[in-house]
Design a protein around this motif. Sequence first.
Motif, PDB file in Angstrom:
ATOM      1  N   GLU A 174      -5.442   4.320  -1.005  1.00  0.00           N
ATOM      2  CA  GLU A 174      -4.095   3.867  -0.651  1.00  0.00           C
ATOM      3  C   GLU A 174      -4.004   3.430   0.804  1.00  0.00           C
ATOM      4  O   GLU A 174      -3.135   2.613   1.161  1.00  0.00           O
ATOM      5  CB  GLU A 174      -3.086   4.974  -0.925  1.00  0.00           C
ATOM      6  CG  GLU A 174      -3.312   6.245  -0.121  1.00  0.00           C
ATOM      7  CD  GLU A 174      -2.321   7.330  -0.461  1.00  0.00           C
ATOM      8  OE1 GLU A 174      -2.274   8.342   0.267  1.00  0.00           O
ATOM      9  OE2 GLU A 174      -1.583   7.171  -1.460  1.00  0.00           O
ATOM     10  N   ASN A 175      -4.891   3.911   1.659  1.00  0.00           N
ATOM     11  CA  ASN A 175      -4.867   3.514   3.063  1.00  0.00           C
ATOM     12  C   ASN A 175      -5.290   2.067   3.266  1.00  0.00           C
ATOM     13  O   ASN A 175      -4.993   1.471   4.314  1.00  0.00           O
ATOM     14  CB  ASN A 175      -5.790   4.426   3.889  1.00  0.00           C
ATOM     15  CG  ASN A 175      -5.351   5.865   3.887  1.00  0.00           C
ATOM     16  OD1 ASN A 175      -4.166   6.160   3.720  1.00  0.00           O
ATOM     17  ND2 ASN A 175      -6.295   6.781   4.072  1.00  0.00           N
ATOM     18  N   ASP A 176      -5.994   1.509   2.280  1.00  0.00           N
ATOM     19  CA  ASP A 176      -6.506   0.140   2.397  1.00  0.00           C
ATOM     20  C   ASP A 176      -5.660  -0.878   1.631  1.00  0.00           C
ATOM     21  O   ASP A 176      -5.995  -2.063   1.619  1.00  0.00           O
ATOM     22  CB  ASP A 176      -7.942   0.078   1.877  1.00  0.00           C
ATOM     23  CG  ASP A 176      -8.873   0.981   2.670  1.00  0.00           C
ATOM     24  OD1 ASP A 176      -8.710   1.058   3.901  1.00  0.00           O
ATOM     25  OD2 ASP A 176      -9.754   1.613   2.058  1.00  0.00           O
ATOM     26  N   VAL A 177      -4.599  -0.419   0.986  1.00  0.00           N
ATOM     27  CA  VAL A 177      -3.756  -1.295   0.170  1.00  0.00           C
ATOM     28  C   VAL A 177      -2.393  -1.438   0.841  1.00  0.00           C
ATOM     29  O   VAL A 177      -1.693  -0.438   1.071  1.00  0.00           O
ATOM     30  CB  VAL A 177      -3.599  -0.743  -1.257  1.00  0.00           C
ATOM     31  CG1 VAL A 177      -2.667  -1.637  -2.078  1.00  0.00           C
ATOM     32  CG2 VAL A 177      -4.966  -0.635  -1.930  1.00  0.00           C
ATOM     33  N   GLY A 178      -2.025  -2.683   1.146  1.00  0.00           N
ATOM     34  CA  GLY A 178      -0.770  -2.907   1.844  1.00  0.00           C
ATOM     35  C   GLY A 178       0.452  -2.816   0.964  1.00  0.00           C
ATOM     36  O   GLY A 178       1.542  -2.456   1.426  1.00  0.00           O
ATOM     37  N   GLY A 179       0.303  -3.144  -0.322  1.00  0.00           N
ATOM     38  CA  GLY A 179       1.425  -3.102  -1.252  1.00  0.00           C
ATOM     39  C   GLY A 179       1.378  -1.852  -2.113  1.00  0.00           C
ATOM     40  O   GLY A 179       0.933  -0.785  -1.686  1.00  0.00           O
ATOM     41  N   ASN A 180       1.834  -2.008  -3.353  1.00  0.00           N
ATOM     42  CA  ASN A 180       1.848  -0.888  -4.289  1.00  0.00           C
ATOM     43  C   ASN A 180       0.471  -0.678  -4.904  1.00  0.00           C
ATOM     44  O   ASN A 180      -0.232  -1.630  -5.230  1.00  0.00           O
ATOM     45  CB  ASN A 180       2.865  -1.143  -5.404  1.00  0.00           C
ATOM     46  CG  ASN A 180       4.292  -1.220  -4.874  1.00  0.00           C
ATOM     47  OD1 ASN A 180       4.656  -0.474  -3.964  1.00  0.00           O
ATOM     48  ND2 ASN A 180       5.090  -2.119  -5.426  1.00  0.00           N
ATOM     49  N   LEU A 181       0.107   0.585  -5.084  1.00  0.00           N
ATOM     50  CA  LEU A 181      -1.155   0.945  -5.712  1.00  0.00           C
ATOM     51  C   LEU A 181      -0.872   1.657  -7.029  1.00  0.00           C
ATOM     52  O   LEU A 181      -0.178   2.670  -7.063  1.00  0.00           O
ATOM     53  CB  LEU A 181      -1.971   1.856  -4.801  1.00  0.00           C
ATOM     54  CG  LEU A 181      -3.253   2.455  -5.396  1.00  0.00           C
ATOM     55  CD1 LEU A 181      -4.238   1.358  -5.778  1.00  0.00           C
ATOM     56  CD2 LEU A 181      -3.886   3.446  -4.431  1.00  0.00           C
ATOM     57  N   SER A 182      -1.437   1.094  -8.110  1.00  0.00           N
ATOM     58  CA  SER A 182      -1.299   1.696  -9.442  1.00  0.00           C
ATOM     59  C   SER A 182      -2.692   1.993  -9.970  1.00  0.00           C
ATOM     60  O   SER A 182      -3.521   1.091 -10.100  1.00  0.00           O
ATOM     61  CB  SER A 182      -0.563   0.746 -10.393  1.00  0.00           C
ATOM     62  OG  SER A 182      -0.547   1.255 -11.711  1.00  0.00           O
ATOM     63  N   VAL A 183      -2.975   3.278 -10.265  1.00  0.00           N
ATOM     64  CA  VAL A 183      -4.319   3.697 -10.667  1.00  0.00           C
ATOM     65  C   VAL A 183      -4.269   4.351 -12.040  1.00  0.00           C
ATOM     66  O   VAL A 183      -3.438   5.232 -12.285  1.00  0.00           O
ATOM     67  CB  VAL A 183      -4.926   4.681  -9.649  1.00  0.00           C
ATOM     68  CG1 VAL A 183      -6.300   5.154 -10.121  1.00  0.00           C
ATOM     69  CG2 VAL A 183      -5.034   4.031  -8.277  1.00  0.00           C
ATOM     70  N   THR A 184      -5.170   3.929 -12.913  1.00  0.00           N
ATOM     71  CA  THR A 184      -5.391   4.565 -14.204  1.00  0.00           C
ATOM     72  C   THR A 184      -6.837   5.017 -14.258  1.00  0.00           C
ATOM     73  O   THR A 184      -7.747   4.200 -14.181  1.00  0.00           O
ATOM     74  CB  THR A 184      -5.107   3.601 -15.372  1.00  0.00           C
ATOM     75  OG1 THR A 184      -3.753   3.143 -15.297  1.00  0.00           O
ATOM     76  CG2 THR A 184      -5.338   4.291 -16.707  1.00  0.00           C
ATOM     77  N   ARG A 185      -7.041   6.321 -14.361  1.00  0.00           N
ATOM     78  CA  ARG A 185      -8.411   6.839 -14.443  1.00  0.00           C
ATOM     79  C   ARG A 185      -8.894   6.727 -15.882  1.00  0.00           C
ATOM     80  O   ARG A 185      -8.232   7.185 -16.807  1.00  0.00           O
ATOM     81  CB  ARG A 185      -8.494   8.296 -13.988  1.00  0.00           C
ATOM     82  CG  ARG A 185      -9.931   8.827 -13.910  1.00  0.00           C
ATOM     83  CD  ARG A 185      -9.944  10.256 -13.418  1.00  0.00           C
ATOM     84  NE  ARG A 185      -9.585  10.373 -12.020  1.00  0.00           N
ATOM     85  CZ  ARG A 185     -10.454  10.227 -11.016  1.00  0.00           C
ATOM     86  NH1 ARG A 185     -11.725   9.940 -11.270  1.00  0.00           N
ATOM     87  NH2 ARG A 185     -10.063  10.359  -9.768  1.00  0.00           N
ATOM     88  N   THR A 186     -10.057   6.109 -16.067  1.00  0.00           N
ATOM     89  CA  THR A 186     -10.573   5.851 -17.403  1.00  0.00           C
ATOM     90  C   THR A 186     -11.648   6.864 -17.774  1.00  0.00           C
ATOM     91  O   THR A 186     -12.254   7.498 -16.908  1.00  0.00           O
ATOM     92  CB  THR A 186     -11.161   4.437 -17.485  1.00  0.00           C
ATOM     93  OG1 THR A 186     -12.171   4.290 -16.483  1.00  0.00           O
ATOM     94  CG2 THR A 186     -10.077   3.392 -17.250  1.00  0.00           C
ATOM     95  N   ALA A 187     -11.889   6.980 -19.068  1.00  0.00           N
ATOM     96  CA  ALA A 187     -12.928   7.877 -19.562  1.00  0.00           C
ATOM     97  C   ALA A 187     -14.286   7.224 -19.416  1.00  0.00           C
ATOM     98  O   ALA A 187     -14.428   6.001 -19.412  1.00  0.00           O
ATOM     99  CB  ALA A 187     -12.668   8.243 -21.023  1.00  0.00           C
ATOM    100  N   GLN A 188     -15.326   8.029 -19.345  1.00  0.00           N
ATOM    101  CA  GLN A 188     -16.688   7.524 -19.139  1.00  0.00           C
ATOM    102  C   GLN A 188     -17.133   6.642 -20.286  1.00  0.00           C
ATOM    103  O   GLN A 188     -17.882   5.692 -20.096  1.00  0.00           O
ATOM    104  CB  GLN A 188     -17.657   8.690 -18.980  1.00  0.00           C
ATOM    105  CG  GLN A 188     -19.092   8.260 -18.672  1.00  0.00           C
ATOM    106  CD  GLN A 188     -19.978   9.443 -18.363  1.00  0.00           C
ATOM    107  OE1 GLN A 188     -19.534  10.592 -18.388  1.00  0.00           O
ATOM    108  NE2 GLN A 188     -21.226   9.184 -18.064  1.00  0.00           N
ATOM    109  N   GLU A 189     -16.656   6.929 -21.501  1.00  0.00           N
ATOM    110  CA  GLU A 189     -17.105   6.172 -22.668  1.00  0.00           C
ATOM    111  C   GLU A 189     -16.734   4.704 -22.573  1.00  0.00           C
ATOM    112  O   GLU A 189     -17.341   3.852 -23.203  1.00  0.00           O
ATOM    113  CB  GLU A 189     -16.501   6.766 -23.941  1.00  0.00           C
ATOM    114  CG  GLU A 189     -17.084   8.107 -24.343  1.00  0.00           C
ATOM    115  CD  GLU A 189     -16.596   9.257 -23.462  1.00  0.00           C
ATOM    116  OE1 GLU A 189     -15.635   9.029 -22.676  1.00  0.00           O
ATOM    117  OE2 GLU A 189     -17.156  10.353 -23.565  1.00  0.00           O
ATOM    118  N   GLN A 190     -15.692   4.361 -21.792  1.00  0.00           N
ATOM    119  CA  GLN A 190     -15.270   2.984 -21.680  1.00  0.00           C
ATOM    120  C   GLN A 190     -16.261   2.156 -20.881  1.00  0.00           C
ATOM    121  O   GLN A 190     -16.220   0.932 -20.893  1.00  0.00           O
ATOM    122  CB  GLN A 190     -13.890   2.926 -21.022  1.00  0.00           C
ATOM    123  CG  GLN A 190     -12.781   3.451 -21.928  1.00  0.00           C
ATOM    124  CD  GLN A 190     -11.432   3.284 -21.278  1.00  0.00           C
ATOM    125  OE1 GLN A 190     -10.777   4.240 -20.919  1.00  0.00           O
ATOM    126  NE2 GLN A 190     -11.004   2.057 -21.118  1.00  0.00           N
TER     127      GLN A 190
END
Length: 224
Positions: A174-190
Amino acid sequence: MRNKLLSLLVLLTVLFSVLPFSAGAAEESYLEYTSSGNVFGGGNDLQVDQDIQGDLVLAGSTIKINGNVMDDFIGAGGELTVNGDVSGNIIAFGGIIRVNGDVGGDLVAAGGQIFLSQGSTVEGDVLLAGGDVNLNGVVNGDGSVSAGTLRTGEDFELKGDLELEAQNYPSDLENDVGGNLSVTRTAQEQYAGEPGVLASFPSSWGFWRLWLWALSLSTLSRFL
């Protein structure tokens, strides 16, 4: 950004569908220069040292672009390296994709490993999908990244919004993103494939042309 991707994929499908194809061309490097300044070609090992006044469209095993491209660069291959500046968009598919120059438009890339190097600037948006995505440049627009692992360097900065889907990513992103940050953590199988698995694909540019055409149509169908 989805509408932008759709437009770029339509262009990609059209350009690669009109590239010449023959059994002989699959074994030898092939470059065709048009009167409008565009260059089309393919081959096992391609290196372009001169500046290109229009679009540059290539497919092959190893592609290295040392000159500047005044419009768009569109490429597919086992390993793609862009050392020069591209005034328009970059659209790249391959095993390893390295962008070492500046991009005046958008950067769209899908591959096993993707690198945006230190000192590189993307003036538009980035749309990236890869097993291993490494960012150490500046992005002045928005970003959409889907990765097994996202790594960022000290010089990475994204000034717009970032949508990220990843299994692993920096805790201080988030320190490197000037706007909004949206994160989805994915499973390893993907992300079962190993980074760089695309690099082991066949080396003929004919294969990459057909593969890219099929991939573009498949991706387009998801948006229609």
